[in-house]
Design an enzyme around this catalytic site. Structure first.
Site, PDB file in Angstrom:
ATOM      1  N   TYR A 143      35.023  45.601  34.167  1.00 63.16           N
ATOM      2  CA  TYR A 143      34.695  46.316  35.455  1.00 63.16           C
ATOM      3  C   TYR A 143      33.463  47.216  35.171  1.00 63.16           C
ATOM      4  CZ  TYR A 143      38.731  44.292  37.971  1.00 63.16           C
ATOM      5  OH  TYR A 143      39.487  43.704  38.266  1.00 63.16           O
ATOM      6  N   LYS A 188      44.450  37.854  26.114  1.00 59.04           N
ATOM      7  CA  LYS A 188      44.342  36.408  26.267  1.00 59.04           C
ATOM      8  C   LYS A 188      43.703  35.904  24.915  1.00 59.04           C
ATOM      9  CE  LYS A 188      44.106  32.414  28.672  1.00 59.04           C
ATOM     10  NZ  LYS A 188      45.126  31.630  28.970  1.00 59.04           N
ATOM     11  N   ASP A 220      48.473  35.107  31.566  1.00 55.14           N
ATOM     12  CA  ASP A 220      48.968  33.968  32.254  1.00 55.14           C
ATOM     13  C   ASP A 220      50.483  33.834  32.408  1.00 55.14           C
ATOM     14  OD1 ASP A 220      48.589  32.892  29.751  1.00 55.14           O
ATOM     15  OD2 ASP A 220      47.863  31.064  30.368  1.00 55.14           O
ATOM     16  N   ASP A 244      44.732  45.459  36.729  1.00 57.94           N
ATOM     17  CA  ASP A 244      44.459  45.381  38.091  1.00 57.94           C
ATOM     18  C   ASP A 244      45.417  44.541  38.901  1.00 57.94           C
ATOM     19  OD1 ASP A 244      43.309  45.890  40.801  1.00 57.94           O
ATOM     20  OD2 ASP A 244      41.546  44.846  40.155  1.00 57.94           O
ATOM     21  N   ASP A 248      49.333  44.543  40.959  1.00 62.74           N
ATOM     22  CA  ASP A 248      49.452  44.423  42.446  1.00 62.74           C
ATOM     23  C   ASP A 248      50.867  43.089  42.419  1.00 62.74           C
ATOM     24  OD1 ASP A 248      47.090  45.373  43.117  1.00 62.74           O
ATOM     25  OD2 ASP A 248      46.709  43.887  44.670  1.00 62.74           O
TER      26      ASP A 248
HETATM   27  C1  IPM Z   1      42.628  49.092  42.291  1.00 70.23           C
HETATM   28  C2  IPM Z   1      41.413  48.599  43.153  1.00 70.23           C
HETATM   29  C3  IPM Z   1      40.364  48.950  42.605  1.00 70.23           C
HETATM   30  C4  IPM Z   1      40.286  48.228  41.287  1.00 70.23           C
HETATM   31  C5  IPM Z   1      38.819  48.364  43.351  1.00 70.23           C
HETATM   32  C6  IPM Z   1      39.104  48.883  44.834  1.00 70.23           C
HETATM   33  C7  IPM Z   1      37.874  48.897  42.826  1.00 70.23           C
HETATM   34  O1  IPM Z   1      41.949  47.174  43.337  1.00 70.23           O
HETATM   35  O2  IPM Z   1      42.792  50.430  42.155  1.00 70.23           O
HETATM   36  O3  IPM Z   1      43.749  48.315  41.779  1.00 70.23           O
HETATM   37  O4  IPM Z   1      40.068  47.155  41.107  1.00 70.23           O
HETATM   38  O5  IPM Z   1      40.677  49.143  40.288  1.00 70.23           O
HETATM   39 MG    MG Z   2      43.678  46.655  42.555  1.00 69.67          MG
END
Ligand code: IPM
Ligand code: MG
Length: 352
Positions: A143, A188, A220, A244, A248
């Site tokens: 990133y 990985k 994975d 990231d 989620d």
């Molecule tokens: C998060 C979000 C951010 C990231 C985006 C919105 C840039 O997905 O905080 O997890 O990837 O860090």
């Molecule tokens: Mg995110």
């Protein structure tokens, strides 16, 4: 009496409504635990683009640096989808993390008892006390790496230095020492050179933490293990992009992405606290957003930046209590009171 200076970055979409509830709860906690808070607001994301042309104005960086901590709502929305990559709301978020040196992102995935049935994972798999802490490296990797675009090709690069891996590994080992002394490093390494360096470095750091049981897992496999047997995890440490994605996934195991808080830390006291979910433009302004992830982020702020652990605990207990009877639509179940964003904030204040 201690006074804390907090900068609010309400952002876009549901950001302002959820931050307002979090502020209410923080004020209530201040009253109860005898400290005061003064607030300043600054622009980040789409609202900053609209007002100033850029997603991260210098003034925002200056205000954040001058404060004890920062509370962030969320940024982004379809309105800014046509901005060039380096001027999108998300670039502002990455920019503030970089500018404040927030290299360590703590994303706890905890299941609140009353919410167990809201998880899509079977009860017997989650157990009663799922509690995973994902430690995501936040200011390096793909990133932040070199990127480029040609007519018909584009590239982003994953690069980590030993120093970057070392400092995030230490944060994770320190946390593991305060928890169940179990750390899973996710990479990985069967494919990526940067992951091989990651793994070697984590192993080297582990020599300083002989009590922590360290294991390594490919990303994975980790994605699969998180839904197969989440209880095997205590602390997970991983790169920016893997963290990231996995955070989620881990949030859903806990019932709803609307529930998970996060802390972004530098070496010092200053931290940035935000829910892990996005700006949900589709429900912005409807008053139905779940403010609990932001409220729980305030609890993390009290614990990690402001040295007010009792207040942090009190907020977490209040949230658990309120959830026994009350739900915003995202976590609604039959027999509960369906409440708005604002009502949820009020209920947590009352429970406090
Ligand atoms: C998060 C979000 C951010 C990231 C985006 C919105 C840039 O997905 O905080 O997890 O990837 O860090
Ligand atoms: Mg995110």
């Amino acid at each position: 009496m201690e006074n804390y200076k907090i900068t609010l970055l309400k952002g876009d979409g549901i950001g302002p409504e959820i931050v307002d509830q979090a502020v209410k709860v923080l004020n209530k906690a201040a009253e109860k635990f005898d400290f005061t808070v003064t607030y300043d607001e600054a622009l980040l994301g789409g609202c900053a683009i609209d007002a100033t042309g850029v997603p991260l104005p210098q003034e925002t960086i200056d205000k954040c640096k001058a404060s004890d901590s920062v509370i962030l709502g969320a940024v982004g929305g379809p309105k800014w989808d046509n901005q060039p990559g380096n001027n999108r709301p998300e670039a502002g978020l990455l920019g503030i993390r970089g500018a404040l040196g927030l290299f360590a992102n703590l994303r706890p995935s905890v299941i609140f008892g009353p919410l167990k049935s809201a998880s899509p994972i079977k009860d017997e798999i989650i157990g009663d006390d799922m509690d995973i802490m994902i430690v995501r490296e936040l200011t390096g990797g793909i990133y932040f790496g070199q990127r480029g675009r040609e007519e018909d090709a584009a590239w982003d690069t994953e690069k980590y230095s030993v120093a970057e891996v070392e400092r995030i590994a230490r944060v994770a080992f320190d946390l593991a020492m305060k928890r169940n002394k179990k750390l899973t490093s996710v990479d990985k390494a069967n494919v990526l050179e940067s992951s091989r360096l990651w793994r070697e470095t984590v192993i080297r750091v582990s020599k300083d933490y002989p009590e922590v049981e360290l294991n390594h897992m490919y990303v994975d496999n980790c994605a699969m293990q998180l839904v197969r047997n989440p209880k095997q995890f205590d602390v997970i440490v991983t790169s920016n992009i893997f963290g990231d994605i996995l955070s989620d996934e881990a949030s859903m195991i806990a019932g709803s992405i609307g529930m998970l808080a996060s802390a972004s830390l530098s070496g010092g006291k200053l931290g940035l606290y935000e829910p892990i979910h996005g700006s949900a433009p589709d429900i912005a302004g409807l008053g139905i957003a779940n403010p609990l992830a932001t409220i729980l982020s305030v609890a993390m702020m009290l614990r990690y930046s402001l040295s007010q652990p009792e207040a942090a605990q009190a907020i977490e207990t209040a949230v658990a209590k309120v959830l026994e009877q009350n739900r915003t639509p995202d976590i609604y179940e039959d027999g509960m009171n369906k409440v708005s964003c604002e009502q949820m904030g009020d209920l947590v204040c009352e429970a406090l």
